[in-house]
Design a protein around this motif. Sequence first.
Motif, mmCIF file in Angstrom:
data_model
loop_
_atom_site.group_PDB
_atom_site.id
_atom_site.type_symbol
_atom_site.label_atom_id
_atom_site.label_comp_id
_atom_site.label_asym_id
_atom_site.label_seq_id
_atom_site.Cartn_x
_atom_site.Cartn_y
_atom_site.Cartn_z
ATOM 1 N N LEU A 91 0.842 -1.193 0.000
ATOM 2 C CA LEU A 91 0.000 0.000 0.000
ATOM 3 C C LEU A 91 0.883 1.251 0.000
ATOM 4 N N LEU A 92 1.963 1.205 0.792
ATOM 5 C CA LEU A 92 2.879 2.346 0.817
ATOM 6 C C LEU A 92 3.569 2.508 -0.540
ATOM 7 N N LEU A 93 4.008 1.364 -1.111
ATOM 8 C CA LEU A 93 4.645 1.437 -2.426
ATOM 9 C C LEU A 93 3.668 1.966 -3.467
ATOM 10 N N GLY A 94 2.403 1.530 -3.348
ATOM 11 C CA GLY A 94 1.383 2.006 -4.276
ATOM 12 C C GLY A 94 1.167 3.504 -4.141
ATOM 13 N N PHE A 95 1.246 3.971 -2.916
ATOM 14 C CA PHE A 95 1.127 5.410 -2.660
ATOM 15 C C PHE A 95 2.244 6.163 -3.387
ATOM 16 N N VAL A 96 3.466 5.634 -3.255
ATOM 17 C CA VAL A 96 4.610 6.256 -3.930
ATOM 18 C C VAL A 96 4.419 6.214 -5.446
ATOM 19 N N ALA A 110 10.637 12.316 -15.874
ATOM 20 C CA ALA A 110 10.878 11.628 -17.133
ATOM 21 C C ALA A 110 9.936 10.446 -17.257
ATOM 22 N N GLU A 111 9.490 10.183 -18.477
ATOM 23 C CA GLU A 111 8.684 9.004 -18.728
ATOM 24 C C GLU A 111 9.551 7.767 -18.578
ATOM 25 N N GLN A 112 8.876 6.640 -18.360
ATOM 26 C CA GLN A 112 9.625 5.398 -18.197
ATOM 27 C C GLN A 112 10.523 5.112 -19.392
ATOM 28 N N LYS A 113 9.984 5.338 -20.594
ATOM 29 C CA LYS A 113 10.761 4.928 -21.754
ATOM 30 C C LYS A 113 11.911 5.887 -22.054
ATOM 31 N N ASP A 114 11.785 7.158 -21.577
ATOM 32 C CA ASP A 114 12.803 8.135 -21.933
ATOM 33 C C ASP A 114 14.150 7.847 -21.314
ATOM 34 N N ARG A 115 14.114 7.155 -20.192
ATOM 35 C CA ARG A 115 15.394 6.931 -19.537
ATOM 36 C C ARG A 115 16.088 5.693 -20.059
ATOM 37 N N THR B 145 13.465 -0.646 -14.787
ATOM 38 C CA THR B 145 14.672 -0.392 -14.007
ATOM 39 C C THR B 145 15.371 0.852 -14.527
ATOM 40 N N PRO B 146 15.354 1.924 -13.748
ATOM 41 C CA PRO B 146 16.048 3.139 -14.152
ATOM 42 C C PRO B 146 17.558 2.895 -14.236
ATOM 43 N N ASP B 147 18.204 3.646 -15.105
ATOM 44 C CA ASP B 147 19.658 3.543 -15.207
ATOM 45 C C ASP B 147 20.318 4.222 -14.024
ATOM 46 N N GLY B 148 21.447 3.676 -13.636
ATOM 47 C CA GLY B 148 22.269 4.336 -12.633
ATOM 48 C C GLY B 148 21.635 4.446 -11.270
ATOM 49 N N VAL B 149 20.751 3.497 -10.949
ATOM 50 C CA VAL B 149 20.155 3.533 -9.624
ATOM 51 C C VAL B 149 21.063 2.744 -8.680
ATOM 52 N N ILE B 160 8.075 -0.083 -7.367
ATOM 53 C CA ILE B 160 7.300 1.142 -7.587
ATOM 54 C C ILE B 160 7.035 1.329 -9.073
ATOM 55 N N GLU B 161 8.058 1.085 -9.886
ATOM 56 C CA GLU B 161 7.875 1.236 -11.332
ATOM 57 C C GLU B 161 6.884 0.210 -11.859
ATOM 58 N N ILE B 162 6.941 -1.011 -11.316
ATOM 59 C CA ILE B 162 6.016 -2.049 -11.789
ATOM 60 C C ILE B 162 4.584 -1.666 -11.417
ATOM 61 N N ILE B 163 4.399 -1.176 -10.186
ATOM 62 C CA ILE B 163 3.056 -0.750 -9.782
ATOM 63 C C ILE B 163 2.595 0.396 -10.673
#
Lengths: 119, 252
Positions: A91-96, A110-115, B145-149, B160-163
């Motif tokens: 639940l906490l992770l979902g909040f984040v 940044a969007e997920q794909k941009d990085r 998975t972000p780079d350089g984490v 967090i990213e998966i959620i």
Amino acid sequence: MSPDENGPGDAQRPTEAELSERKNRLVRSLEERTTKSAAADKEGSSGAGHGYAQAMKLSTEFVAGILVGAAIGWMIDKGFGTSPWGLIVFLLLGFVAGVLNVLRSAGLMAEQKDRMNDG
Amino acid sequence: MANDPISQFKIINLVPIEVGGLDLSFTNSALFMVATTAVVATFLMLSTGGRGLVPGRWQSLAEMSYEFVANTLRSSAGNEGMRFFPLVFSLFMFVLIANLIGMFPYFFTVTSHLIVTFALAMLVIGTVMIYGFAKHGLKFLKLFTPDGVPPALFFLVTPIEIISFLSRPVSLSVRLFANMLAGHITLKVFAGFVTSLIAAEGLGIFGPMVSILPLAMTVALTGLEFLVAFLQAYVFTVLTCMYLNDALHPSH
């Protein structure tokens, strides 16, 4: 130098005038495209319900993150019998994740794909 | 029809069907889904049947809808995205026509039920995931998975990213559903004010006079609802295109 035709076998270098003419043409067509796409973007986001739509968008992003986090935690608890720890943690992770969604859709992150540029 | 604003969303069994303990009844929701599909199919078949070089009214309407969706898809997913055009166009037309059919009085709005919009959103995300894994294999997982984490944060950031990724279909479906639900409830509430003001005892002549106000509001809201019906179909399509873009170019 008389650039009569740019045939395939023409080894002549294009003149300065030609180059600048070509550059101008490219700049013009680029400009045309960017204004067109900007207008298209505006079309989607303007109108009577703009603020309302924005609020709707951000709030659903936030709520969705929490819901998915809670659902995952609940399923982990159900599967592994770890109640209530899975629910608490996820639940906490979902909040984040919800906050992350909001920041993303507001264009502040940044969007997920941009990085993945380097990947 | 009842005067309360919720009963318009009630599911009614029209033809009870039960297969192996599963309730597969043909409901009013199913009826309107079939109607939506029929309207879209008839519209496109009739309007493109002529194939005039100079398009008539109906043909240019069909061409406009094609070009609108094609431009949306091309601008957010590139030319490669055009392979998903049939899916995106079907989704757009289905959502748009379902929303518009719901604007008829006494008609059922298919998209005002979360399960319907969620099914549509799962279709989109399912396509994105299957296509992404088929095309990029495990590289598709780099989306999470972000780079350089730092390694210490890796196990915190990845969930967090998966959620965040999994919440996309939820927010996509909740947005469409909530807009349609809220719009139709508001319309019904204001329309209900008109009848209850006219019927109210003790107001005398003032009841019908004041009832003009909610009536004007209902008319204005109807206009807004048509806008929302179109806008939500558009938003659904744009987000679909963006998610498909992720599947096409995760390393773009």
